[in-house]
Design a protein around this motif. Structure first.
Motif, PDB file in Angstrom:
ATOM      1  N   ILE A  37       0.846  -1.203   0.000  1.00 53.91           N
ATOM      2  CA  ILE A  37       0.000   0.000   0.000  1.00 53.91           C
ATOM      3  C   ILE A  37       0.880   1.252   0.000  1.00 53.91           C
ATOM      4  N   ASP A  38       1.930   1.226   0.816  1.00 54.14           N
ATOM      5  CA  ASP A  38       2.795   2.400   0.979  1.00 54.14           C
ATOM      6  C   ASP A  38       3.732   2.622  -0.204  1.00 54.14           C
ATOM      7  N   ALA A  39       3.948   1.595  -1.014  1.00 55.76           N
ATOM      8  CA  ALA A  39       4.909   1.696  -2.122  1.00 55.76           C
ATOM      9  C   ALA A  39       4.364   2.587  -3.236  1.00 55.76           C
ATOM     10  N   SER A  40       5.261   3.314  -3.873  1.00 52.54           N
ATOM     11  CA  SER A  40       4.857   4.196  -4.978  1.00 52.54           C
ATOM     12  C   SER A  40       4.745   3.442  -6.299  1.00 52.54           C
ATOM     13  N   GLU A  41       5.238   2.214  -6.328  1.00 53.42           N
ATOM     14  CA  GLU A  41       5.164   1.382  -7.532  1.00 53.42           C
ATOM     15  C   GLU A  41       5.097  -0.078  -7.116  1.00 53.42           C
ATOM     16  N   PRO A  42       4.690  -0.967  -8.018  1.00 49.15           N
ATOM     17  CA  PRO A  42       4.645  -2.400  -7.679  1.00 49.15           C
ATOM     18  C   PRO A  42       6.019  -2.906  -7.228  1.00 49.15           C
ATOM     19  N   LEU A  43       6.001  -3.893  -6.320  1.00 49.31           N
ATOM     20  CA  LEU A  43       7.236  -4.422  -5.740  1.00 49.31           C
ATOM     21  C   LEU A  43       7.395  -5.905  -6.047  1.00 49.31           C
ATOM     22  N   THR A  44       8.645  -6.349  -6.049  1.00 45.81           N
ATOM     23  CA  THR A  44       8.929  -7.780  -6.141  1.00 45.81           C
ATOM     24  C   THR A  44       8.836  -8.384  -4.747  1.00 45.81           C
ATOM     25  N   VAL A  45       8.801  -9.702  -4.681  1.00 49.23           N
ATOM     26  CA  VAL A  45       8.795 -10.383  -3.383  1.00 49.23           C
ATOM     27  C   VAL A  45      10.066 -10.051  -2.617  1.00 49.23           C
ATOM     28  N   ASP A  46      11.202  -9.963  -3.316  1.00 46.37           N
ATOM     29  CA  ASP A  46      12.464  -9.623  -2.649  1.00 46.37           C
ATOM     30  C   ASP A  46      12.383  -8.252  -1.981  1.00 46.37           C
ATOM     31  N   GLU A  47      11.769  -7.282  -2.660  1.00 47.12           N
ATOM     32  CA  GLU A  47      11.633  -5.946  -2.087  1.00 47.12           C
ATOM     33  C   GLU A  47      10.694  -5.961  -0.878  1.00 47.12           C
ATOM     34  N   GLN A  81      15.971  -8.964 -23.036  1.00 41.20           N
ATOM     35  CA  GLN A  81      16.804 -10.068 -23.490  1.00 41.20           C
ATOM     36  C   GLN A  81      16.155 -11.435 -23.259  1.00 41.20           C
ATOM     37  N   GLY A  82      14.934 -11.424 -22.749  1.00 38.01           N
ATOM     38  CA  GLY A  82      14.227 -12.670 -22.455  1.00 38.01           C
ATOM     39  C   GLY A  82      14.107 -12.884 -20.960  1.00 38.01           C
ATOM     40  N   GLY A  83      13.130 -13.648 -20.571  1.00 31.44           N
ATOM     41  CA  GLY A  83      12.873 -13.891 -19.154  1.00 31.44           C
ATOM     42  C   GLY A  83      11.899 -12.860 -18.601  1.00 31.44           C
ATOM     43  N   TYR A  84      11.533 -13.055 -17.362  1.00 30.16           N
ATOM     44  CA  TYR A  84      10.557 -12.167 -16.735  1.00 30.16           C
ATOM     45  C   TYR A  84      10.663 -12.282 -15.222  1.00 30.16           C
ATOM     46  N   TYR A  85       9.984 -11.367 -14.553  1.00 29.82           N
ATOM     47  CA  TYR A  85       9.817 -11.434 -13.102  1.00 29.82           C
ATOM     48  C   TYR A  85       8.432 -10.883 -12.779  1.00 29.82           C
ATOM     49  N   HIS A  86       7.994 -11.114 -11.542  1.00 33.27           N
ATOM     50  CA  HIS A  86       6.665 -10.661 -11.126  1.00 33.27           C
ATOM     51  C   HIS A  86       6.772  -9.517 -10.130  1.00 33.27           C
ATOM     52  N   VAL A  87       5.818  -8.619 -10.230  1.00 27.25           N
ATOM     53  CA  VAL A  87       5.686  -7.539  -9.255  1.00 27.25           C
ATOM     54  C   VAL A  87       4.261  -7.575  -8.718  1.00 27.25           C
ATOM     55  N   TYR A  88       4.095  -7.034  -7.529  1.00 20.72           N
ATOM     56  CA  TYR A  88       2.815  -7.091  -6.831  1.00 20.72           C
ATOM     57  C   TYR A  88       2.386  -5.693  -6.420  1.00 20.72           C
ATOM     58  N   SER A  89       1.077  -5.464  -6.478  1.00 20.76           N
ATOM     59  CA  SER A  89       0.512  -4.185  -6.081  1.00 20.76           C
ATOM     60  C   SER A  89      -0.856  -4.436  -5.454  1.00 20.76           C
ATOM     61  N   PRO A  90      -1.339  -3.487  -4.649  1.00 22.77           N
ATOM     62  CA  PRO A  90      -2.645  -3.668  -4.008  1.00 22.77           C
ATOM     63  C   PRO A  90      -3.764  -3.648  -5.044  1.00 22.77           C
ATOM     64  N   THR A  91      -4.791  -4.418  -4.763  1.00 26.06           N
ATOM     65  CA  THR A  91      -6.005  -4.403  -5.575  1.00 26.06           C
ATOM     66  C   THR A  91      -6.781  -3.137  -5.240  1.00 26.06           C
ATOM     67  N   ASP A  92      -7.555  -2.655  -6.184  1.00 23.43           N
ATOM     68  CA  ASP A  92      -8.395  -1.487  -5.969  1.00 23.43           C
ATOM     69  C   ASP A  92      -9.255  -1.713  -4.719  1.00 23.43           C
ATOM     70  N   PRO A  93      -9.213  -0.783  -3.764  1.00 24.52           N
ATOM     71  CA  PRO A  93      -9.973  -0.966  -2.513  1.00 24.52           C
ATOM     72  C   PRO A  93     -11.464  -1.213  -2.728  1.00 24.52           C
ATOM     73  N   SER A  94     -12.065  -0.636  -3.758  1.00 26.22           N
ATOM     74  CA  SER A  94     -13.498  -0.857  -3.978  1.00 26.22           C
ATOM     75  C   SER A  94     -13.777  -2.304  -4.363  1.00 26.22           C
ATOM     76  N   LYS A  95     -12.868  -2.948  -5.073  1.00 22.98           N
ATOM     77  CA  LYS A  95     -13.039  -4.364  -5.412  1.00 22.98           C
ATOM     78  C   LYS A  95     -12.911  -5.222  -4.151  1.00 22.98           C
ATOM     79  N   ILE A  96     -11.941  -4.881  -3.307  1.00 21.08           N
ATOM     80  CA  ILE A  96     -11.747  -5.619  -2.056  1.00 21.08           C
ATOM     81  C   ILE A  96     -12.998  -5.489  -1.181  1.00 21.08           C
ATOM     82  N   THR A  97     -13.508  -4.280  -1.044  1.00 21.47           N
ATOM     83  CA  THR A  97     -14.678  -4.090  -0.189  1.00 21.47           C
ATOM     84  C   THR A  97     -15.915  -4.756  -0.782  1.00 21.47           C
TER      85      THR A  97
END
Length: 133
Positions: A37-47, A81-97
């Motif tokens: 929630i506090d992050a300004s951009e999506p984060l990886t699990v490592d972050e 160059q190929g490959g990928y990683y995942h980042v995570y971000s909060p879901t829209d609060p209205s969808k959660i509610t």
């Protein structure tokens, strides 16, 4: 967390307690959610793991619980160059509610049904009073 509904109703709760109440999430899950929630951009699990001060595997499990509960979303980022990683971000609060409200409505309907079944079951077993006459 209190065991009975009566205890829950008497306890002071904060809105973040809904994470635990609705989905059985733990304090670490709440901490990871707050980081996202506090992050300004999506984060990886490592972050996320670095921010909450936990091992990657521990943070990963918390992130997966949040993902399964619908509180966060996962996006794939591709390397040029190929490959990928995942980042995570909060879901829209209205969808959660909306999801929590739907779950609460389903729970309420189920409890109402069980209460009626209880009444029907035990009403049949009540001795009838003798007729006065």
């Amino acid at each position: 967390m209190p065991d009975s509904m009566a205890e829950q109703l008497q306890q002071d709760m904060e809105c973040e307690g809904l994470l635990e109440c609705f989905h059985g999430l733990k304090q670490l899950d709440r901490d990871c959610f707050q980081v996202l929630i506090d992050a300004s951009e999506p984060l990886t699990v490592d972050e996320v793991a670095d921010t909450v001060g936990r091992e990657r595997s521990t943070a990963y499990r918390a992130v997966q619980r949040l993902l399964q509960a619908g509180f966060i979303q996962k996006d794939q980022v591709n390397y040029e160059q190929g490959g990928y990683y995942h980042v995570y971000s909060p879901t829209d609060p209205s969808k959660i509610t909306d999801d929590m409200q739907r779950m609460l409505n389903d729970w309420y309907a189920k409890m109402g049904q069980l209460i009626h079944e209880f009444e029907d079951k035990y009403e049949q077993n009540q001795p009838t009073a003798p007729a006065e006459g």
